[in-house]
Write a protein that holds these residues in place. Structure first.
Motif, PDB file in Angstrom:
ATOM      1  N   ALA A  76       0.987  -1.180   0.085  1.00 28.78           N
ATOM      2  CA  ALA A  76      -0.060   0.096  -0.184  1.00 28.78           C
ATOM      3  C   ALA A  76       0.853   1.285   0.015  1.00 28.78           C
ATOM      4  N   VAL A  77       0.531   2.045  -0.790  1.00 24.43           N
ATOM      5  CA  VAL A  77       1.273   3.574  -0.813  1.00 24.43           C
ATOM      6  C   VAL A  77       0.302   4.615  -0.758  1.00 24.43           C
ATOM      7  N   HIS A  78       0.533   5.488  -0.026  1.00 20.86           N
ATOM      8  CA  HIS A  78      -0.566   6.716   0.432  1.00 20.86           C
ATOM      9  C   HIS A  78      -0.757   7.354  -1.131  1.00 20.86           C
ATOM     10  N   PRO A  79      -1.899   7.514  -1.281  1.00 24.21           N
ATOM     11  CA  PRO A  79      -2.452   8.193  -2.503  1.00 24.21           C
ATOM     12  C   PRO A  79      -1.735   9.267  -3.007  1.00 24.21           C
ATOM     13  N   ASP A  80      -1.060  10.140  -2.305  1.00 22.33           N
ATOM     14  CA  ASP A  80      -0.537  11.514  -2.430  1.00 22.33           C
ATOM     15  C   ASP A  80       1.009  11.127  -3.048  1.00 22.33           C
ATOM     16  N   HIS A  81       1.314   9.870  -2.687  1.00 22.87           N
ATOM     17  CA  HIS A  81       2.917   9.587  -3.117  1.00 22.87           C
ATOM     18  C   HIS A  81       2.847   8.391  -3.879  1.00 22.87           C
ATOM     19  N   ARG A  82       1.793   8.023  -4.689  1.00 20.26           N
ATOM     20  CA  ARG A  82       1.912   6.982  -5.661  1.00 20.26           C
ATOM     21  C   ARG A  82       2.792   7.403  -6.918  1.00 20.26           C
ATOM     22  N   ARG A  83       3.223   6.562  -7.617  1.00 23.55           N
ATOM     23  CA  ARG A  83       4.002   6.796  -8.804  1.00 23.55           C
ATOM     24  C   ARG A  83       5.308   7.687  -8.576  1.00 23.55           C
ATOM     25  N   LYS A  84       6.068   7.259  -7.596  1.00 23.70           N
ATOM     26  CA  LYS A  84       7.096   7.908  -7.042  1.00 23.70           C
ATOM     27  C   LYS A  84       8.365   6.711  -6.744  1.00 23.70           C
ATOM     28  N   GLY A  85       8.284   5.569  -7.047  1.00 18.57           N
ATOM     29  CA  GLY A  85       8.739   4.283  -6.874  1.00 18.57           C
ATOM     30  C   GLY A  85       8.931   3.923  -5.177  1.00 18.57           C
ATOM     31  N   ILE A  86       7.935   4.451  -4.470  1.00 23.75           N
ATOM     32  CA  ILE A  86       7.994   3.730  -3.118  1.00 23.75           C
ATOM     33  C   ILE A  86       7.706   2.241  -3.336  1.00 23.75           C
ATOM     34  N   ALA A  87       6.831   2.009  -4.112  1.00 26.56           N
ATOM     35  CA  ALA A  87       6.375   0.413  -4.097  1.00 26.56           C
ATOM     36  C   ALA A  87       7.342  -0.232  -4.541  1.00 26.56           C
ATOM     37  N   ARG A  88       8.165   0.139  -5.723  1.00 26.97           N
ATOM     38  CA  ARG A  88       9.229  -0.688  -6.148  1.00 26.97           C
ATOM     39  C   ARG A  88      10.124  -0.871  -5.092  1.00 26.97           C
ATOM     40  N   ALA A  89      10.643   0.367  -4.403  1.00 25.88           N
ATOM     41  CA  ALA A  89      11.500   0.152  -2.987  1.00 25.88           C
ATOM     42  C   ALA A  89      11.400  -0.995  -2.246  1.00 25.88           C
ATOM     43  N   LEU A  90      10.079  -0.969  -1.829  1.00 27.77           N
ATOM     44  CA  LEU A  90       9.505  -1.601  -0.773  1.00 27.77           C
ATOM     45  C   LEU A  90       9.557  -3.214  -1.204  1.00 27.77           C
ATOM     46  N   ILE A  91       9.291  -3.498  -2.694  1.00 23.36           N
ATOM     47  CA  ILE A  91       9.404  -4.716  -3.279  1.00 23.36           C
ATOM     48  C   ILE A  91      10.884  -5.051  -3.077  1.00 23.36           C
ATOM     49  N   GLY A  92      11.697  -4.133  -3.640  1.00 27.37           N
ATOM     50  CA  GLY A  92      13.282  -4.801  -3.697  1.00 27.37           C
ATOM     51  C   GLY A  92      13.643  -5.012  -2.360  1.00 27.37           C
ATOM     52  N   PHE A  93      13.233  -4.259  -1.399  1.00 34.65           N
ATOM     53  CA  PHE A  93      13.581  -4.535  -0.011  1.00 34.65           C
ATOM     54  C   PHE A  93      13.196  -5.873   0.553  1.00 34.65           C
ATOM     55  N   ALA A  94      12.171  -6.233   0.081  1.00 33.43           N
ATOM     56  CA  ALA A  94      11.293  -7.773   0.563  1.00 33.43           C
ATOM     57  C   ALA A  94      12.007  -8.748  -0.412  1.00 33.43           C
ATOM     58  N   GLU A  95      12.405  -8.390  -1.648  1.00 32.11           N
ATOM     59  CA  GLU A  95      13.105  -9.205  -2.212  1.00 32.11           C
ATOM     60  C   GLU A  95      14.385  -9.806  -1.721  1.00 32.11           C
ATOM     61  N   GLN A  96      14.938  -8.564  -1.214  1.00 34.31           N
ATOM     62  CA  GLN A  96      16.569  -8.919  -0.744  1.00 34.31           C
ATOM     63  C   GLN A  96      16.182  -9.905   0.619  1.00 34.31           C
ATOM     64  N   ARG A  97      15.204  -9.382   1.271  1.00 39.86           N
ATOM     65  CA  ARG A  97      15.167 -10.102   2.566  1.00 39.86           C
ATOM     66  C   ARG A  97      14.802 -11.559   2.263  1.00 39.86           C
ATOM     67  N   MET A  98      13.995 -12.040   1.115  1.00 39.12           N
ATOM     68  CA  MET A  98      13.561 -13.208   0.987  1.00 39.12           C
ATOM     69  C   MET A  98      14.873 -13.942   0.293  1.00 39.12           C
TER      70      MET A  98
END
Length: 140
Positions: A76-98
């Motif tokens: 979930a990304v706050h509506p005011d901050h979508r399309r700024k790479g936040i989701a991709r950063a979270l996914i990348g962090f999670a993938e590294q954890r996995m």
């Protein structure tokens, strides 16, 4: 996005995260509770990923590892901050954890009609797996 900081959610942030999901997440038919959040963080203190920008919560992702499979959900990304790479950063962090757990594949739980999430997951290299369906049963 260089200014976004990703960290693990703490038990004392349960109410903040639950409120964030009500405003930023799709599909709110879940039975979220402070107790359930606490149970998750107690079982795996690094499962809840929080993205912050200037100290404000702007994104979440749960990165679960059951010892066999890697699962991502609650992106979930706050509506005011979508399309700024936040989701991709979270996914990348999670993938590294996995990767650190030895996972060779990760799945993302995405509602079929969540048109906001599909582009983020697609951009991160994910795709629906047509030969699988999720079967659920509500427990009394």
């Amino acid at each position: 996005m260089n200014d976004v900081k990703i960290r693990y959610g703490r038990a004392d942030e349960a109410e903040t995260v639950l409120a964030f999901w009500k405003s930023a997440a799709e599909g709110t038919d879940r039975h979220d509770s402070v107790a359930a959040y606490h149970a998750l963080v107690a079982r795996d203190p690094e499962a809840v990923l929080l993205a912050e920008l200037d100290g404000a919560l702007v994104g979440t992702l749960i990165a679960g590892w059951d010892g066999w499979r890697a699962h991502l959900y609650r992106l979930a990304v706050h509506p005011d901050h979508r399309r700024k790479g936040i989701a991709r950063a979270l996914i990348g962090f999670a993938e590294q954890r996995m990767r650190e757990f030895g996972a060779f594949r990760v799945d993302a739980m995405v509602l079929d009609d969540n048109d906001l999430a599909a582009p983020a997951w697609t951009a991160a290299g994910y795709h629906p797996q047509p030969e699988w369906s999720r079967w659920v049963k509500r427990l009394p």
